[in-house]
Motif scaffolding. Structure first.
Motif, PDB file in Angstrom:
ATOM      1  N   ALA A  77      -7.764  26.741  63.131  1.00 30.78           N
ATOM      2  CA  ALA A  77      -8.271  26.711  61.763  1.00 30.78           C
ATOM      3  C   ALA A  77      -9.348  27.769  61.554  1.00 30.78           C
ATOM      4  O   ALA A  77      -9.517  28.283  60.438  1.00 30.78           O
ATOM      5  CB  ALA A  77      -8.825  25.328  61.437  1.00 30.78           C
ATOM      6  N   GLY A  78     -10.067  28.116  62.616  1.00 36.94           N
ATOM      7  CA  GLY A  78     -11.119  29.119  62.493  1.00 36.94           C
ATOM      8  C   GLY A  78     -10.590  30.493  62.127  1.00 36.94           C
ATOM      9  O   GLY A  78     -11.295  31.293  61.503  1.00 36.94           O
ATOM     10  N   ILE A  79      -9.361  30.790  62.504  1.00 34.13           N
ATOM     11  CA  ILE A  79      -8.760  32.073  62.135  1.00 34.13           C
ATOM     12  C   ILE A  79      -8.619  32.155  60.619  1.00 34.13           C
ATOM     13  O   ILE A  79      -8.904  33.186  60.006  1.00 34.13           O
ATOM     14  CB  ILE A  79      -7.394  32.249  62.830  1.00 34.13           C
ATOM     15  CG1 ILE A  79      -7.579  32.286  64.345  1.00 34.13           C
ATOM     16  CG2 ILE A  79      -6.689  33.508  62.341  1.00 34.13           C
ATOM     17  CD1 ILE A  79      -6.280  32.345  65.134  1.00 34.13           C
ATOM     18  N   PHE A  80      -8.175  31.058  60.012  1.00 34.58           N
ATOM     19  CA  PHE A  80      -8.050  31.011  58.550  1.00 34.58           C
ATOM     20  C   PHE A  80      -9.411  31.235  57.904  1.00 34.58           C
ATOM     21  O   PHE A  80      -9.538  32.024  56.962  1.00 34.58           O
ATOM     22  CB  PHE A  80      -7.475  29.660  58.127  1.00 34.58           C
ATOM     23  CG  PHE A  80      -7.231  29.532  56.645  1.00 34.58           C
ATOM     24  CD1 PHE A  80      -5.981  29.799  56.111  1.00 34.58           C
ATOM     25  CD2 PHE A  80      -8.244  29.134  55.788  1.00 34.58           C
ATOM     26  CE1 PHE A  80      -5.749  29.686  54.747  1.00 34.58           C
ATOM     27  CE2 PHE A  80      -8.032  29.007  54.427  1.00 34.58           C
ATOM     28  CZ  PHE A  80      -6.776  29.288  53.902  1.00 34.58           C
ATOM     29  N   ARG A  81     -10.432  30.543  58.395  1.00 38.50           N
ATOM     30  CA  ARG A  81     -11.767  30.689  57.805  1.00 38.50           C
ATOM     31  C   ARG A  81     -12.284  32.114  57.923  1.00 38.50           C
ATOM     32  O   ARG A  81     -12.837  32.657  56.957  1.00 38.50           O
ATOM     33  CB  ARG A  81     -12.747  29.710  58.483  1.00 38.50           C
ATOM     34  CG  ARG A  81     -14.207  29.905  58.053  1.00 38.50           C
ATOM     35  CD  ARG A  81     -15.083  28.788  58.528  1.00 38.50           C
ATOM     36  NE  ARG A  81     -14.861  27.567  57.775  1.00 38.50           N
ATOM     37  CZ  ARG A  81     -15.395  27.316  56.580  1.00 38.50           C
ATOM     38  NH1 ARG A  81     -16.200  28.212  56.003  1.00 38.50           N
ATOM     39  NH2 ARG A  81     -15.147  26.187  55.972  1.00 38.50           N
ATOM     40  N   SER A  82     -12.110  32.739  59.065  1.00 44.96           N
ATOM     41  CA  SER A  82     -12.609  34.105  59.241  1.00 44.96           C
ATOM     42  C   SER A  82     -11.893  35.081  58.313  1.00 44.96           C
ATOM     43  O   SER A  82     -12.503  36.018  57.784  1.00 44.96           O
ATOM     44  CB  SER A  82     -12.452  34.545  60.697  1.00 44.96           C
ATOM     45  OG  SER A  82     -11.091  34.607  61.065  1.00 44.96           O
ATOM     46  N   ILE A  83     -10.592  34.855  58.093  1.00 50.37           N
ATOM     47  CA  ILE A  83      -9.826  35.700  57.173  1.00 50.37           C
ATOM     48  C   ILE A  83     -10.368  35.557  55.758  1.00 50.37           C
ATOM     49  O   ILE A  83     -10.566  36.541  55.040  1.00 50.37           O
ATOM     50  CB  ILE A  83      -8.334  35.333  57.225  1.00 50.37           C
ATOM     51  CG1 ILE A  83      -7.714  35.800  58.539  1.00 50.37           C
ATOM     52  CG2 ILE A  83      -7.574  35.935  56.039  1.00 50.37           C
ATOM     53  CD1 ILE A  83      -6.284  35.334  58.740  1.00 50.37           C
ATOM     54  N   PHE A  84     -10.620  34.324  55.335  1.00 51.20           N
ATOM     55  CA  PHE A  84     -11.110  34.075  53.985  1.00 51.20           C
ATOM     56  C   PHE A  84     -12.521  34.624  53.786  1.00 51.20           C
ATOM     57  O   PHE A  84     -12.827  35.217  52.752  1.00 51.20           O
ATOM     58  CB  PHE A  84     -11.069  32.571  53.688  1.00 51.20           C
ATOM     59  CG  PHE A  84      -9.923  32.178  52.809  1.00 51.20           C
ATOM     60  CD1 PHE A  84     -10.134  31.538  51.603  1.00 51.20           C
ATOM     61  CD2 PHE A  84      -8.616  32.464  53.178  1.00 51.20           C
ATOM     62  CE1 PHE A  84      -9.078  31.178  50.790  1.00 51.20           C
ATOM     63  CE2 PHE A  84      -7.557  32.114  52.388  1.00 51.20           C
ATOM     64  CZ  PHE A  84      -7.782  31.468  51.177  1.00 51.20           C
ATOM     65  N   GLU A  85     -13.374  34.432  54.779  1.00 50.29           N
ATOM     66  CA  GLU A  85     -14.751  34.934  54.654  1.00 50.29           C
ATOM     67  C   GLU A  85     -14.767  36.454  54.516  1.00 50.29           C
ATOM     68  O   GLU A  85     -15.518  37.008  53.703  1.00 50.29           O
ATOM     69  CB  GLU A  85     -15.569  34.491  55.861  1.00 50.29           C
ATOM     70  CG  GLU A  85     -15.870  32.996  55.869  1.00 50.29           C
ATOM     71  CD  GLU A  85     -16.558  32.532  57.139  1.00 50.29           C
ATOM     72  OE1 GLU A  85     -16.544  33.312  58.134  1.00 50.29           O
ATOM     73  OE2 GLU A  85     -17.096  31.412  57.160  1.00 50.29           O
ATOM     74  N   ALA A  86     -13.922  37.133  55.301  1.00 52.07           N
ATOM     75  CA  ALA A  86     -13.856  38.598  55.216  1.00 52.07           C
ATOM     76  C   ALA A  86     -13.298  39.038  53.868  1.00 52.07           C
ATOM     77  O   ALA A  86     -13.780  40.007  53.267  1.00 52.07           O
ATOM     78  CB  ALA A  86     -12.992  39.140  56.352  1.00 52.07           C
ATOM     79  N   ALA A  87     -12.278  38.331  53.373  1.00 51.90           N
ATOM     80  CA  ALA A  87     -11.659  38.697  52.094  1.00 51.90           C
ATOM     81  C   ALA A  87     -12.608  38.461  50.931  1.00 51.90           C
ATOM     82  O   ALA A  87     -12.652  39.250  49.975  1.00 51.90           O
ATOM     83  CB  ALA A  87     -10.368  37.905  51.900  1.00 51.90           C
TER      84      ALA A  87
END
Length: 237
Positions: free
Chosen positions: A139-149
């Motif tokens: 799930a952390g991969i999803f969060r990191s993608i969203f934070e960067a976007a």
């Protein structure tokens, strides 16, 4: 002094013993894929691995511990491969597609183990378990993608990332239930692309964009339409 035959037999036994843990894990995963968590007894797993039930317990103290090791052996390469694919892309659209495509592909490749892990396991001590640790990484991969976007302005700044994550993966589970778990074949690329684009429309920034609740509601309606169209296509095939 031992004979050559005795030495060869001893070496063969040592090699066999060194691989025994992985053989038990492979057997456990195969049994879970075939009969599910409740049907896969330790005795059955031992027979599949070519060892006794007592030998299984020498490597894993409980069935719960064995299941945790199976989850780790399954999820670690999935997480690493996902990270590599995500890092090879840059736009939010491409990354959402990768997330959706990977998740759907894993559900298609291992439908039973996926169902066991996400639907059948009831962890009394979920926090701190193997599933908890690796689920957090996933799930952390999803969060990191969203934070960067969001930082780059690709996504609306007021998005609730946890809610978006639950909607994203909840919708994928819904699609998997209607397709892979029902024995239907689908075009993974098309489904993943359509799915991620539907959700992305509601998450993009804009001065005249609807409220967060409205975006969620529209995305849910669109997902239901996608699921319905996939069902119709599968029935007509």
């Amino acid at each position: 002094m031992p004979s050559v035959a005795e030495l060869d037999a001893s070496r063969s036994w040592q090699r066999r013993k060194s691989h025994r843990r992985s053989e038990i894990l492979d057997a456990a995963r195969a049994c879970l894929e075939e009969v599910g968590q409740n049907g896969a007894s330790v005795e059955m797993i031992g027979r599949r691995a070519g060892v006794s039930e007592a030998t299984v317990y020498k490597y894993f103290r409980t069935k719960h511990e064995l299941l945790g090791a199976v989850i780790e052996a399954w999820m670690v390469p999935v997480i690493e491969e996902l990270r590599v694919d995500v890092e090879a892309t840059s736009s939010i659209e491409a990354r959402l597609f990768v997330l959706a495509r990977r998740h759907l592909a894993e559900m298609q490749r291992n439908p039973r183990i996926h169902e066991v892990v996400y639907r059948e396991l009831r962890w009394a001590d979920y926090r701190g378990s193997a599933f908890h640790r690796y689920n957090q990484l996933y799930a952390g991969i999803f969060r990191s993608i969203f934070e960067a976007a969001i930082q780059k302005g690709e996504l609306a700044a007021d998005l609730d990332i946890a809610l978006c994550r639950d909607l994203f993966y909840g919708g994928l589970e819904h699609l998997g239930q209607r397709t892979f778990f029902a024995g239907r074949s689908v075009d993974l690329d098309q489904m993943a692309r359509t799915y991620s684009q539907i959700l992305l429309r509601g998450w993009l920034p804009g001065s005249d964009k609807p409220s967060h609740a409205e975006r969620i509601e529209r995305a849910v309606v669109a997902l239901e339409r996608l699921a319905a169209s996939s069902r119709v296509a599968a029935n007509s095939a």
